[in-house]
Scaffold this active site. Sequence first.
Site, short mmCIF file in Angstrom:
data_model
loop_
_atom_site.label_atom_id
_atom_site.label_comp_id
_atom_site.label_asym_id
_atom_site.label_seq_id
_atom_site.Cartn_x
_atom_site.Cartn_y
_atom_site.Cartn_z
CG ASP A 167 -2.04 0.97 1.17
OD1 ASP A 167 -1.85 2.07 0.62
OD2 ASP A 167 -3.13 0.64 1.68
CG HIS A 198 -5.01 2.36 -0.93
ND1 HIS A 198 -5.07 2.38 0.44
CD2 HIS A 198 -6.05 3.12 -1.36
CE1 HIS A 198 -6.09 3.11 0.83
NE2 HIS A 198 -6.72 3.56 -0.25
#
Length: 229
Positions: A167, A198
């Site tokens: 992420d 993400h």
Amino acid sequence: MIEIQTLARDGAFPAYRADPQGSPHAAIIVIQEIFGVNRGVRNRCDRWAALGYLAIAPDLFWRLEPSVELDPDVPEQFQQALVLLQRFDQEQGVKDIEATIRFARGEASGGKVGAVGYCLGGRLAFMAATRTDVNASVGYYGVGLEGLLGEKHAIAHPLMLHIACDDHFVTSDKQALIHAGLDGHPKVTIDDYPGVDHGFASDEGQRRDAEAANLADSRTEAFFAEHLA
């Protein structure tokens, strides 16, 4: 679309509602990303309804830009979403989520309510777990959770977190803080997803990683089946 009264009873905000066939055995609040209650959010509600839940997605940006729907794969719309995020009052957003929980509790025959959120919604799902009486919460790649760990003592009901290991918003150092703060908490389950970024569980679009999304969603379904029964 329906309208839900605010906690202060000084207004009403729109929400997407999906009903199952027959009486719902529980309710699930679907908490939006920064892109509004768009088609992906509504699709998630529809799938929860197909599993027998009442599903409601409140429009948390209603004070800023009511009924906004943005596409994360369109750069201009992504930038618009970031502007809305900067203007968004998260404390007020949690209150609107609480109002939605109270509404849903009266609509579901079993009275139990869960919450599931993504990105901003993942953060708000954590905040709902610490600040409301929601029965179970799930957060997908919640942002800024490391700054909320001081509230972990208030997690009274089960909480599941899905973390994308690659992420670029929640970097590895932040992930380490989340694990250090929450590993071993009796109410918290954390699942890590190596090699994904993400937004991997997006309903559609360029960010989606189908394998990781399907795994995370299956875990979420089992989690709610257990804790909202």
